[in-house]
Design an enzyme around this catalytic site. Structure first.
Site, PDB file in Angstrom:
ATOM      1  N   HIS A 196       0.933  -0.861  -0.035  1.00  0.00           N
ATOM      2  CA  HIS A 196      -0.416  -0.350  -0.126  1.00  0.00           C
ATOM      3  C   HIS A 196       0.899   1.130  -0.604  1.00  0.00           C
ATOM      4  O   HIS A 196      -0.072   2.555  -0.221  1.00  0.00           O
ATOM      5  CB  HIS A 196      -1.223   0.104   1.660  1.00  0.00           C
ATOM      6  CG  HIS A 196      -0.160   0.056   2.675  1.00  0.00           C
ATOM      7  ND1 HIS A 196      -0.021  -0.653   2.975  1.00  0.00           N
ATOM      8  CD2 HIS A 196      -0.494   1.600   2.990  1.00  0.00           C
ATOM      9  CE1 HIS A 196       0.433  -0.087   4.770  1.00  0.00           C
ATOM     10  NE2 HIS A 196       0.063   1.217   4.785  1.00  0.00           N
TER      11      HIS A 196
ATOM     12  N   ASP B 242       0.507  -7.213   2.180  1.00  0.00           N
ATOM     13  CA  ASP B 242       0.335  -6.100   1.640  1.00  0.00           C
ATOM     14  C   ASP B 242       1.744  -6.442   1.528  1.00  0.00           C
ATOM     15  O   ASP B 242       2.412  -5.313   2.314  1.00  0.00           O
ATOM     16  CB  ASP B 242       0.082  -5.730   2.863  1.00  0.00           C
ATOM     17  CG  ASP B 242       0.308  -3.904   2.266  1.00  0.00           C
ATOM     18  OD1 ASP B 242       0.197  -3.912   2.014  1.00  0.00           O
ATOM     19  OD2 ASP B 242      -0.179  -2.886   4.058  1.00  0.00           O
TER      20      ASP B 242
ATOM     21  N   SER C 242       4.627   2.386   8.243  1.00  0.00           N
ATOM     22  CA  SER C 242       4.428   1.509   6.843  1.00  0.00           C
ATOM     23  C   SER C 242       5.867   0.176   6.225  1.00  0.00           C
ATOM     24  O   SER C 242       5.984   1.603   5.794  1.00  0.00           O
ATOM     25  CB  SER C 242       3.170   1.694   5.828  1.00  0.00           C
ATOM     26  OG  SER C 242       2.446   1.863   7.164  1.00  0.00           O
TER      27      SER C 242
END
Length: 476
Positions: free
Chosen positions: A107, A137, A210
C-alpha cells in the site's frame, strides 16, 4: 556453617539480580547504530485527477443554491475538464541484500508513478517495483547502487515470544529515521486477509512507519510494520507487523517470478464446531470441514464434501485458517498426503496441488426464492421442508443433476434460525449422506439417533456457497 549458608544465599541473590538486569537492556543505542544504515524512507509520486479551483462545495440536490454554485464554478474554471496533479505519499522500508533489494508494504507504493528511496546517509535513489502481493501487503523494490549497500537479514518469527523486546524503525509522520522500542504483545493475530499472521507490538508505530522493519534484539527482522489499531490515527500501543516467516516466502517468489505462486487444493471449507464434531463422532472440534469439491486437484484425488481434513502434508490441521496457510505455503505441483475423516474412519489421499492465483473458481450469482408454488411441506427441526418440484427447481436455477430438500420457512425461535438457516436454502446431505426426499432425511435421523448422536449434520447450499450446520435431534 550458618555463615557459609548466608554467604551462598547472598551470592545467588546477586546472580539473580545480574541476570534480571541483563534481561532489561540499559540502552538500545548499539542496536540502533547497527540497524539504521539498512532502513530507508520511501517517497512516492502519483498522478491524480482533480478539478481546478480545489474541492467543490457540498450542496444538497435540489437546493436553490445548486444553480448558483454551478455558475460560480463554471466562471472560475471549476466546471471544466479535470486536470491532473501530483500527489506524494511517505512510507518506510529496509534493504535485504547488498545489490539493492528493498522490502516495503504494497500500500506504500501502490499505483505510484515514481518511487524514491532515501538512505540513512542522505543518498537518494530511484526504485523500481520487482513484484507485489496485495494478500500480505508486501512489495519488493530494487535500486541500482554504485556500491554494496548495508542490509539486514530476516529472523525466525515463529520463535518470537510474547514479552520479548522488539525495536521498530521507520519514517513516522514524515519525521525521518526514528526508532521506537516495545515488546511482543501477542502472536498470530489475524486482521482481514487470508494469509494474515501478524505480530502485535506496543512499540510506537504511526503513519509513515508502514513497510518498516520490526527487529529482535539480535538485529534480525521478525516483522514488517503494516497496520495500527487506533481511534484517532495515532499510536496507542497496538501495532501489527506481518511475521517474517510469511514475508520471506513471499519475497523469494517475487524475486524469482515477479509474482506469488501459492498452492491450491481446490476445496471450500469451514471450521468444525463442537456440535458438528459430536454429530460426526470426532474426538475433538479440530480440522477443516470440506463443504464443496469443485473440479480441481482435490476432486481428482477423490476428496468429497463432508470430509474433515485433519492432516496436510504431515502437519496436523487445527482449523481452516491454518489449512489455508499450509496449502498456500506449499509448492505448486507438489504431491502431498492429505488425511481426512470420512464416515467414522480416516483415509489418506494423495493430492497434486495446483496454483491458487490461476485456479480460483468464481462464485455463482445469488439465488432467491420468490413466487414459489405451494408444494406439500414437512415441519422438522424448526424448519418447513419441501422436496424439489419443477417450479422450485426453476426458481432456484438448479440443474436436473442437483437433488435435495428446499427450506421454505424457518421458525425464528428454533436453533436452525439461530445458526443462519433461511428460506431458500437447499439441504443436499444429512449425516454425510445424500438426501433427495423427506424419507431420506428421516432415515438419516433414525440412524443418528440409533448411534446415540445428539445432533445431525446437514450440508446446506445457498447462493453457490455450501456450509455444514449441526442441528439438535430433540427438535425433530
Amino acid at each position: 556453617m550458618r555463615g557459609l549458608w548466608l554467604g551462598v544465599m547472598a551470592v545467588m541473590l546477586l546472580l539473580a539480580q545480574a541476570i534480571s538486569a541483563r534481561a532489561l537492556p540499559d540502552s538500545f543505542a548499539d542496536l540502533a547504530d547497527k540497524i539504521s544504515p539498512s532502513v530507508v524512507n520511501i517517497t512516492t509520486s502519483t498522478t491524480v485527477t482533480a478539478r481546478d479551483g480545489g474541492p467543490s462545495p457540498i450542496v444538497p440536490e435540489g437546493s436553490p443554491f445548486e444553480d448558483f454554485f454551478r455558475e460560480f464554478q463554471d466562471r472560475n474554471g471549476g466546471g471544466g475538464e479535470a486536470r491532473p496533479r501530483r500527489s506524494q505519499a511517505l512510507g518506510s522500508g529496509f534493504v535485504i541484500s547488498e545489490d539493492g533489494y528493498i522490502v516495503t508494504n504494497n500500500h506504500v507504493i501502490e499505483n505510484a508513478d515514481e518511487i524514491q528511496v532515501e538512505f540513512f546517509n542522505g543518498d537518494l535513489l530511484d526504485a523500481e517495483v520487482v513484484g507485489t502481493d496485495p494478500n500480505t501487503d508486501i512489495a519488493l523494490l530494487k535500486v541500482a547502487a554504485d556500491k554494496p549497500l548495508p542490509f539486514v537479514s530476516f529472523g525466525d518469527s515463529d520463535v518470537a515470544r510474547v514479552g520479548e523486546w522488539v525495536v521498530a524503525m521507520g519514517n513516522p509522520l514524515g519525521q525521518g529515521f526514528s526508532v521506537s522500542a516495545g515488546i511482543v504483545s501477542a502472536r498470530n493475530r489475524a486482521l482481514s486477509g487470508t494469509y494474515d499472521d501478524y505480530i502485535q507490538t506496543d512499540a510506537a508505530i504511526n503513519r509513515g512507519n508502514s513497510g518498516g522493519p520490526l527487529f529482535n534484539m539480535n538485529g534480525e527482522v521478525i516483522g514488517v510494520n503494516t497496520a495500527i489499531l487506533s481511534p484517532n490515527g495515532g499510536s496507542i500501543g497496538i501495532g501489527f507487523s506481518m511475521a517474517s516467516n510469511v514475508v520471506k516466502r513471499v519475497i523469494a517468489q517475487l524475486e524469482e517470478y515477479g509474482e506469488t505462486r501459492r498452492g491450491w487444493l481446490g476445496v471450500r471449507i469451514q471450521d468444525v464446531t463442537p456440535d458438528m464434531a459430536e454429530a460426526m463422532g470426532l474426538a475433538e472440534a479440530a480440522g477443516a470441514m470440506v463443504t464443496d469439491v469443485p473440479e480441481g486437484p482435490a476432486m481428482e484425488a477423490g476428496m468429497e464434501a463432508g470430509d474433515v481434513i485433519t492432516n496436510f502434508d504431515g502437519v496436523e490441521v487445527a482449523d481452516t485458517r491454518g489449512l489455508v496457510r499450509q496449502v498456500g505455503n506449499a509448492e505448486v505441483g507438489k504431491t502431498v498426503r492429505v488425511t481426512v475423516w470420512r464416515n467414522g474412519e480416516t483415509e489418506t489421499l494423495r493430492v497434486t496441488l495446483g496454483r491458487r492465483e490461476t485456479s480460483e473458481a468464481a462464485v455463482p450469482a445469488a439465488q432467491t426464492l420468490e413466487n414459489q408454488a405451494d408444494p406439500q411441506v414437512l415441519d422438522l427441526m424448526g424448519m418447513s421442508l419441501s422436496e424439489l418440484t419443477p417450479d422450485l427447481r426453476e426458481q432456484l436455477e438448479l440443474g436436473q443433476d442437483i437433488d435435495g430438500l428446499v427450506v421454505t420457512d424457518v421458525d425464528e425461535m428454533a436453533e436452525a434460525f439461530e445458526k443462519g438457516v433461511r428460506a431458500g436454502d437447499l439441504i443436499t446431505d444429512a449425516g454425510q449422506q445424500k438426501v433427495a426426499s423427506i424419507a431420506d432425511l428421516e432415515a438419516q435421523i433414525i440412524v443418528a439417533k440409533e448411534a446415540g448422536r445428539k445432533s445431525i449434520l446437514l450440508l446446506i447450499r445457498r447462493e453457490g456457497d455450501p456450509r455444514f450446520v449441526a442441528l439438535p435431534l430433540d427438535e425433530s
